[in-house]
Design a protein around this motif. Structure first.
Motif, mmCIF file in Angstrom:
data_model
loop_
_atom_site.group_PDB
_atom_site.id
_atom_site.type_symbol
_atom_site.label_atom_id
_atom_site.label_comp_id
_atom_site.label_asym_id
_atom_site.label_seq_id
_atom_site.Cartn_x
_atom_site.Cartn_y
_atom_site.Cartn_z
ATOM 1 N N LEU A 183 3.154 -1.102 28.012
ATOM 2 C CA LEU A 183 3.634 -1.089 26.472
ATOM 3 C C LEU A 183 4.401 -1.991 25.733
ATOM 4 C CD1 LEU A 183 1.269 2.470 26.118
ATOM 5 C CD2 LEU A 183 0.878 -0.054 26.106
ATOM 6 N N PRO A 184 4.759 -2.103 24.952
ATOM 7 C CA PRO A 184 5.748 -2.383 24.105
ATOM 8 C C PRO A 184 6.980 -0.850 23.976
ATOM 9 C CG PRO A 184 4.656 -3.283 22.434
ATOM 10 C CD PRO A 184 3.697 -2.721 23.693
ATOM 11 N N SER A 185 7.735 -1.596 23.723
ATOM 12 C CA SER A 185 9.504 -0.115 23.394
ATOM 13 C C SER A 185 8.965 -0.079 22.487
ATOM 14 C CB SER A 185 10.540 -0.641 23.743
ATOM 15 O OG SER A 185 10.894 -1.667 23.190
ATOM 16 N N ASP A 186 9.638 1.256 21.593
ATOM 17 C CA ASP A 186 9.365 1.216 20.892
ATOM 18 C C ASP A 186 9.923 0.157 19.711
ATOM 19 O OD1 ASP A 186 8.559 3.702 20.979
ATOM 20 O OD2 ASP A 186 9.933 4.884 20.836
ATOM 21 N N GLU A 187 11.635 -0.177 20.343
ATOM 22 C CA GLU A 187 12.384 -0.858 19.241
ATOM 23 C C GLU A 187 11.695 -2.662 19.372
ATOM 24 O OE1 GLU A 187 15.519 -4.187 20.575
ATOM 25 O OE2 GLU A 187 15.990 -2.191 20.482
ATOM 26 N N GLU A 188 10.746 -3.199 20.222
ATOM 27 C CA GLU A 188 10.004 -3.892 20.787
ATOM 28 C C GLU A 188 8.540 -3.888 19.408
ATOM 29 O OE1 GLU A 188 10.435 -5.992 24.652
ATOM 30 O OE2 GLU A 188 8.748 -3.856 24.275
ATOM 31 N N PHE A 189 8.292 -3.008 19.311
ATOM 32 C CA PHE A 189 6.369 -2.441 18.459
ATOM 33 C C PHE A 189 7.043 -2.307 16.734
ATOM 34 C CE2 PHE A 189 4.153 1.268 16.297
ATOM 35 C CZ PHE A 189 3.327 0.164 15.988
ATOM 36 N N GLU A 190 8.476 -1.839 16.558
ATOM 37 C CA GLU A 190 8.806 -1.537 15.194
ATOM 38 C C GLU A 190 9.524 -3.022 14.754
ATOM 39 O OE1 GLU A 190 8.883 0.770 13.036
ATOM 40 O OE2 GLU A 190 8.311 1.735 14.355
ATOM 41 N N LEU A 192 7.637 -7.839 11.401
ATOM 42 C CA LEU A 192 7.265 -9.576 11.204
ATOM 43 C C LEU A 192 6.061 -8.948 10.574
ATOM 44 C CD1 LEU A 192 8.783 -10.922 14.320
ATOM 45 C CD2 LEU A 192 9.347 -11.213 11.980
ATOM 46 N N MET A 193 5.079 -8.371 10.765
ATOM 47 C CA MET A 193 4.354 -8.933 10.437
ATOM 48 C C MET A 193 3.274 -7.786 9.298
ATOM 49 S SD MET A 193 2.355 -6.820 13.574
ATOM 50 C CE MET A 193 0.426 -6.500 12.689
ATOM 51 N N GLU A 194 4.316 -7.126 9.005
ATOM 52 C CA GLU A 194 4.314 -6.305 7.074
ATOM 53 C C GLU A 194 5.201 -7.278 6.571
ATOM 54 O OE1 GLU A 194 6.462 -2.874 4.573
ATOM 55 O OE2 GLU A 194 7.158 -2.925 6.794
ATOM 56 N N PHE A 197 5.383 -11.022 7.202
ATOM 57 C CA PHE A 197 3.343 -11.918 6.888
ATOM 58 C C PHE A 197 2.575 -11.751 5.873
ATOM 59 C CE2 PHE A 197 -0.574 -13.515 7.754
ATOM 60 C CZ PHE A 197 -0.336 -14.833 8.343
ATOM 61 N N PHE A 198 2.268 -10.391 5.835
ATOM 62 C CA PHE A 198 0.985 -9.762 4.824
ATOM 63 C C PHE A 198 1.841 -10.151 3.976
ATOM 64 C CE2 PHE A 198 -0.944 -8.225 9.166
ATOM 65 C CZ PHE A 198 -2.411 -8.895 8.484
ATOM 66 N N ARG A 199 2.915 -9.381 3.072
ATOM 67 C CA ARG A 199 3.208 -9.246 1.506
ATOM 68 C C ARG A 199 3.439 -10.788 1.250
ATOM 69 N NH1 ARG A 199 5.379 -4.308 -0.157
ATOM 70 N NH2 ARG A 199 5.955 -2.644 1.551
ATOM 71 N N LYS A 200 4.092 -11.497 1.964
ATOM 72 C CA LYS A 200 3.983 -13.439 1.668
ATOM 73 C C LYS A 200 2.601 -13.475 1.274
ATOM 74 C CE LYS A 200 8.594 -14.329 3.511
ATOM 75 N NZ LYS A 200 9.372 -14.866 2.850
ATOM 76 N N PHE A 201 1.820 -13.116 2.352
ATOM 77 C CA PHE A 201 0.154 -13.942 1.883
ATOM 78 C C PHE A 201 -0.116 -13.499 0.835
ATOM 79 C CE2 PHE A 201 -4.433 -13.273 3.188
ATOM 80 C CZ PHE A 201 -4.249 -14.871 3.110
ATOM 81 N N MET A 202 -0.167 -11.406 0.827
ATOM 82 C CA MET A 202 -0.806 -11.263 -0.671
ATOM 83 C C MET A 202 0.508 -11.815 -1.845
ATOM 84 S SD MET A 202 -3.087 -9.759 0.634
ATOM 85 C CE MET A 202 -3.352 -7.809 -0.683
#
Length: 146
Positions: A101-108, A113-115, A117-122
């Motif tokens: 599993l990724p570390s907490d830092e990698e997960f955040e 990055l996903m957030e 992306f979705f804000r720009k997409f919306m």
């Protein structure tokens, strides 16, 4: 038209298979000698000595053919032994799973990055909907809705 193409294709395939059979029949030549026959492979040049016994033609490979045959068998046996040794080693020491599993830092970081992306997409979707609403003008002949 489709039937014509299918028929033409079928005739072509039949003619090709006929040529292959003719070539296979011409692959070997049998020549009579004082001691029997010599069968020559016209493709490879290999020769086999044949003798007639009890109404049957018995052919034995030449020394060169037999040597090559035995060398091929020995090489295949060596390869098989190598494969079996590798298989045994893998069975005794199976590879360890590398998925962690990724570390907490990698997960955040990934979540950030996903957030973005979705804000720009919306935002793009919202702009598209505004443009669509702004470009449609009411029809003058249509009755107004209340």
């Amino acid at each position: 038209m489709r039937k014509t193409i299918t028929a033409t294709g079928a005739l072509f395939l039949l003619s090709m298979s006929g040529n292959a059979l003719a070539q296979e029949e011409e692959r070997y030549r049998l020549e009579r000698t004082e001691e029997g026959y010599v069968r020559m492979d016209t493709r490879t040049g290999a020769m086999t000595l044949c003798r007639e016994r009890s109404g049957q033609l018995l052919c034995a490979p030449s020394v060169n053919e037999r040597t090559a045959y035995e060398e091929d068998i020995a090489a295949l046996q060596d390869r098989l032994a190598d494969v079996e040794a590798r298989l045994k080693l893998l069975e005794e020491n199976p590879p360890k799973a590398t998925s962690e599993l990724p570390s907490d830092e990698e997960f955040e970081q990934t979540l950030g990055l996903m957030e973005r992306f979705f804000r720009k997409f919306m935002g793009i979707v919202s702009d598209f909907e505004k443009d669509k609403e702004g470009s449609s003008s009411p029809d003058a002949t249509a009755p107004e809705r209340t």
